[in-house]
Write an enzyme that holds these catalytic residues in place. Structure first.
Site, PDB file in Angstrom:
ATOM      1  N   SER A  60     -69.893  74.907  20.784  1.00 54.72           N
ATOM      2  CA  SER A  60     -70.712  73.863  20.274  1.00 54.72           C
ATOM      3  C   SER A  60     -70.897  72.998  21.421  1.00 54.72           C
ATOM      4  O   SER A  60     -70.992  71.981  20.625  1.00 54.72           O
ATOM      5  CB  SER A  60     -70.260  73.096  19.428  1.00 54.72           C
ATOM      6  N   SER A  74     -72.498  72.875  17.943  1.00 53.01           N
ATOM      7  CA  SER A  74     -72.315  72.198  16.586  1.00 53.01           C
ATOM      8  C   SER A  74     -73.111  70.489  17.537  1.00 53.01           C
ATOM      9  O   SER A  74     -72.726  69.485  16.653  1.00 53.01           O
ATOM     10  CB  SER A  74     -71.286  72.037  15.099  1.00 53.01           C
ATOM     11  N   LYS A  88     -69.627  62.745  19.558  1.00 50.73           N
ATOM     12  CA  LYS A  88     -70.086  63.506  18.684  1.00 50.73           C
ATOM     13  C   LYS A  88     -69.835  62.419  17.122  1.00 50.73           C
ATOM     14  O   LYS A  88     -68.096  62.072  17.765  1.00 50.73           O
ATOM     15  CB  LYS A  88     -69.147  64.563  19.334  1.00 50.73           C
TER      16      LYS A  88
END
Lengths: 483, 438
Positions: free
Chosen positions: B131, B107, B32
């Protein structure tokens, strides 16, 4: 009006002391003062994305020392909080500080007034990081620019907050100088207000004598010397008093002291309306101090100024005045103690330090730690004077030379032929010569005018280039005159 | 980034031949874009970090590379990890590879997609309120959120510091265990990382579940959970029951306050954590600001997306004088109560089993207009972050539209071993069942 209302000031001080750690409070870059702008930085003190603070343990030890030295209780658990505000020299947009749970609380120090000892309370001492420096209004900065130097970002600070116990600018001065002395003795801060390693803000209000409630206060900032604090307070107290006497009201505000103009100017902007939105910093764990750790720090505390002053009087039989002067600076006191030991005469050591050494140090522009003449070297010189190898006057001249060249006392004396003439035979010859040249004075002496002996001693001293042992000259003169 | 990966691959090839390769040699991974890699862009999905490159590696990146994993790229995400659909990115929305009209969850949507679409064997995500787990559930892969303090946060750009935790998104529970045991462990750069030994999590696979006590919090199976999802979960529960696990209903009475508490606390922390993006030193700065205040206001107004600004404002509000006690302080107290709920049930259970999310992957754009419904997508995951517990989401069948359903297992603090053990069992049993002839 039957009686005139008298006003008294109420003063509280907030003192920031930069701690003398090698590295910063939460990161590894150097915490040393100065340096080329923006050379002492690392990702953590710059608050780059993804960094985390890690507490420097030495900072905690230094704060514990200060707490113990000022009679505070040291909290077994204290908490770091974030103080949120935007400023270009504050890279994270918040300052890591302590708020609801500081490391030290409820302390005091005593200051000596002419009317006696006065206790001034210390509300709290907390840890925090320093911000960087914004530079504007300098010749090298354009008028529409501000330059930022981050070297100071993350330098460890303690903030020492006093109770509103201070009643005169002089008391504030005494409190502040004692705080300086203590931090210097503890070796945690160099206490230099001019360089900003010690900074002081003052809260001040006035109220009619006898009233309990405080008046509206103002905050004074930007005082860059100990006397500056005293002067700024005098100015502000007078301003507030006159304002109230004239029927006006004091407005709560922050004022900046302008030392050159000798006045305090209201800061622009709404500094006081800031909401810092303090909350516990989730990146740091609570600071835990065990009783064992606290005991260790307590045992390692050096002797503090007040105690040392007392000991100088009792141990060395020095006058209180000498003790006061000698202990003002920890390193001067250290110098004195080493000197007293080498030369074996504390009072002589005291006289030499208070007059000659401090004068030379002051002229050198540095501190006593950088002073050219070591206590051992000066001790040797004092011994030469005491033995009569040189007289005091020559001794002082030799000392001045040592201070500039760093040469050894014995070498200077030998090289310049300064050794005192203590040979009775040699001096007797000089004395007889002087007596022959001054028959008038001899006659006066014989007529009972004893004072002329001083003149005759002076003549012998002159004839020997100041090297004669004055005591011996005096004795020989009397013998010769008695013939 | 590609060059760095290729160069590393060549090095690792050499080491493999010499028999000196690390435990993740050649494992192709993605991370990420909220984790710092030296000299690489670090955007957090935000315009405000425009052109920013990190001068250092996150600790967990160092640890992965020390074991010879190869990180081939960074994945898209909701801006600063604020979102549950990966639609809040400055670089555009991420789509679910199983149905491109749907969101991948968020996310860490990009990381879940990278694994689900076979672009990487494993990916790193971060989990502040779900997330890692929720996108894993939406994409039919495994997502493991470790105990708070298990994995160093150094180099993880902070959203809400007392909640954030990085962890693996993988195809199997075993892979998640292998990645976790590589990245876990105390780090001198992170004061909140825990000085607790890291067990070999991968040895927990292929164990039985006989006698393990599994709690079903009744608040997580109340109305709001779609019937087809409920039946998928029920199937897994029956498998565990048959294998000798003890299934018991438990209660977490403060669950109803979790979402509100979560959004007060994370926004408060975020409002402070994101203050550093002010245009003064790096990243985006607005053109020709008239004053310092204008520079701050314009840079932040133009640099941040709507959701980020919403959360900064919420957080600023709850910390403000006059509101702090009513919101922030009160939420801290409720957080303690929520933690105690878990302490209490873990006196009688080894692990809790819940759905990961109230729905399967929803349509792109469906919840964008209503932040509150978006916030409710995290209803089963945020309590875990409030309490700092470890949890895993494993695939557990499909709903009536054929979309994957996630099953969440929640463990005691630092007992990732338990959720890995049970997660591995569920994963394999369900696979066996699906492969069995009808």
């Amino acid at each position: 009006m039957s009686t005139e209302v008298k006003y008294e000031p109420v003063i509280g001080l907030e003192v920031h002391a930069q701690l003398l750690t090698k590295s910063k409070i939460f990161s590894t870059s150097s915490a040393a003062f100065g340096g080329e702008p923006n050379t002492k930085a690392d990702p953590v003190c710059l608050g780059l994305p993804g960094v985390l603070p890690v507490l420097n343990k030495q900072v905690v030890v230094f704060a514990m020392r200060m707490g113990l030295a000022t009679n505070c209780s040291v909290a077994p658990i204290s908490i770091f909080a974030r103080k949120n505000y935007f400023y270009p020299d504050l890279p994270k947009g918040y300052q890591i500080s302590q708020f609801e749970e500081p490391i030290c609380e409820h302390g005091h120090i005593d200051v000596e007034l002419e009317s006696g000892r006065k206790r001034i309370g210390i509300t709290r001492i907390h840890l925090e990081e320093d911000a960087g420096k914004s530079v504007h209004a300098e010749s090298f900065v354009a008028s529409d620019e501000t330059l930022v130097d981050v070297n100071r970002c993350g330098v460890p600070l303690i903030e020492i907050v006093s109770e509103p116990d201070i009643r005169t600018p002089h008391e504030a001065y005494l409190y502040l100088t004692q705080i300086k002395q203590i931090v210097q003795y503890l070796g945690i801060c160099d206490g230099n207000m001019e360089e900003g390693s010690l900074r002081c803000d003052a809260n001040v209000s006035v109220r009619p004598v006898g009233r309990e409630r405080f008046g509206v206060k103002t905050e004074l900032k930007n005082m860059n010397s100990f006397r500056g604090v005293e002067k700024a307070l005098e100015y502000e107290i007078e301003r507030q008093t006159r304002l109230i006497e004239g029927g006006g009201e004091v407005v709560q505000q922050t004022l900046l002291w302008d030392a050159d103009r000798g006045e305090a100017i209201a800061m622009r902007g709404k500094e006081d309306s800031h909401d810092y939105r303090y909350f516990t910093d989730p990146d740091l764990v609570p600071v835990k101090i065990s009783s064992t750790w606290l005991d260790e720090v307590r045992e390692s505390l050096p002797e503090l100024p007040t105690a040392r002053k007392g000991r100088f009087v009792s141990e060395y039989s020095l006058p209180a005045y000498d003790a006061e002067v000698l202990t003002d600076d920890r390193h001067v006191a250290d110098y004195f103690e080493q000197l007293a030991e080498v030369c074996g005469d504390p009072k002589a050591a005291s006289n030499w330090v208070m007059v000659e050494v401090l004068r030379q140090v002051k002229e050198s522009g540095g501190g006593i730690r950088d002073f050219e003449v070591s206590p051992a070297a000066l001790g040797k010189l004092i011994k030469l004077v005491q033995k009569g190898d040189i007289n005091l006057k020559t001794g002082k001249a030799v000392f001045a030379e040592m201070a500039t060249t760093g040469a050894d006392a014995g070498d200077i004396i030998a090289q310049k032929g300064l050794a005192q003439i203590s040979d009775a035979g040699e001096l007797a010859g000089q004395v007889r010569e002087v007596l022959q040249q001054n028959p008038g004075e001899v006659a006066k002496f014989k007529a009972g005018k004893e004072q002329v002996i001083g003149f005759l001693v002076g003549q012998v001293m002159r004839a020997t280039g100041g090297k004669a042992n004055p005591k011996l000259v005096n004795e020989i003169l009397r013998e010769e005159l008695a013939r | 980034m590609g060059e760095r990966a290729l160069e590393r691959a060549r090095d690792i090839d050499g080491r493999v031949q010499q028999g000196k390769a690390g435990s993740l040699a050649g494992v192709v991974m993605a991370t990420k874009d909220i984790l710092a890699m030296k000299d690489q862009p670090l955007t957090c999905g935000s315009h405000i970090l425009n052109n920013y490159k990190s001068p250092f590696d996150a600790t967990l990146i160092e640890r992965l590379e020390a074991e010879d994993a190869i990180i081939i790229g960074k994945t898209n995400m909701d801006e600063f990890a604020m979102g549950s659909s990966t639609e809040n990115s400055h670089f555009g929305a991420v789509k679910n590879p199983l149905d491109t009209s749907r969101v991948p969850g968020g996310s860490s949507g990009g990381s879940a997609v990278a694994v689900a679409a076979d672009m990487a064997l494993a990916a790193i995500g971060t989990d502040t309120g779900g997330s890692i787990r929720q996108p894993a559930a939406f994409c039919g892969v495994v997502g493991l959120k470790p105990t708070y303090g298990r994995v160093s946060r150094y180099g993880l750009v902070a959203y809400a510091s007392s909640f954030d935790q990085a962890g693996p998104i993988t195809r199997t529970v075993e892979d998640a265990a292998l990645v976790l045991e590589t990245i876990a462990g105390v780090d001198p750069h992170d004061s909140t990382s825990a000085p607790i030994d890291v067990p070999r999590f991968s040895s927990e696979v292929n164990q039985d579940v006989q006698g393990l006590r599994i709690g079903l919090p009744k608040e997580y199976f109340a109305e709001g959970l779609a019937p087809d999802m409920r039946s998928s979960l029920k199937q897994a529960i029956e498998l565990l029951d048959r294998a000798g696990a003890k299934i018991m209903e438990v209660s977490l009475p403060h669950t109803e306050y979790a979402i509100a508490t979560y959004y007060v606390l994370v926004t408060a922390e975020a409002s402070s954590n994101l203050a550093r993006y002010d245009g003064a030193r790096y990243g985006f700065r607005s053109e020709n600001p008239a004053s310092l205040d204008e520079m701050y206001i314009q840079s932040r107004t133009q640099g941040f997306g709507e959701e980020v600004k919403r959360r900064i404002m919420l957080g600023t509000y709850v910390l403000s004088a006059g509101y702090y006690d009513a919101y922030y302080r009160k939420a801290q107290k409720v957080r303690t109560l929520i933690r105690r709920d878990f302490d209490e049930v873990f006196k009688t259970c080894d692990c809790l089993l819940t759905p990961t999310a109230p729905t399967t992957a929803f349509k792109l754009g469906d919840k964008l207009d209503n932040p509150l419904t978006m916030y409710l997508a995290d209803i089963y995951t945020v309590s875990v972050n409030l309490a700092g517990l470890p949890a895993i989401s494993v695939p557990c069948g499909k709903d009536s539209s054929g979309l994957p359903v996630g099953l969440q297992l929640i463990g005691k603090p630092f007992d990732e071993s338990m959720v890995i053990r049970i997660g591995d069992f569920v994963e394999k049993q369900i696979a066996d069942q699906q492969n069995a002839p009808a």
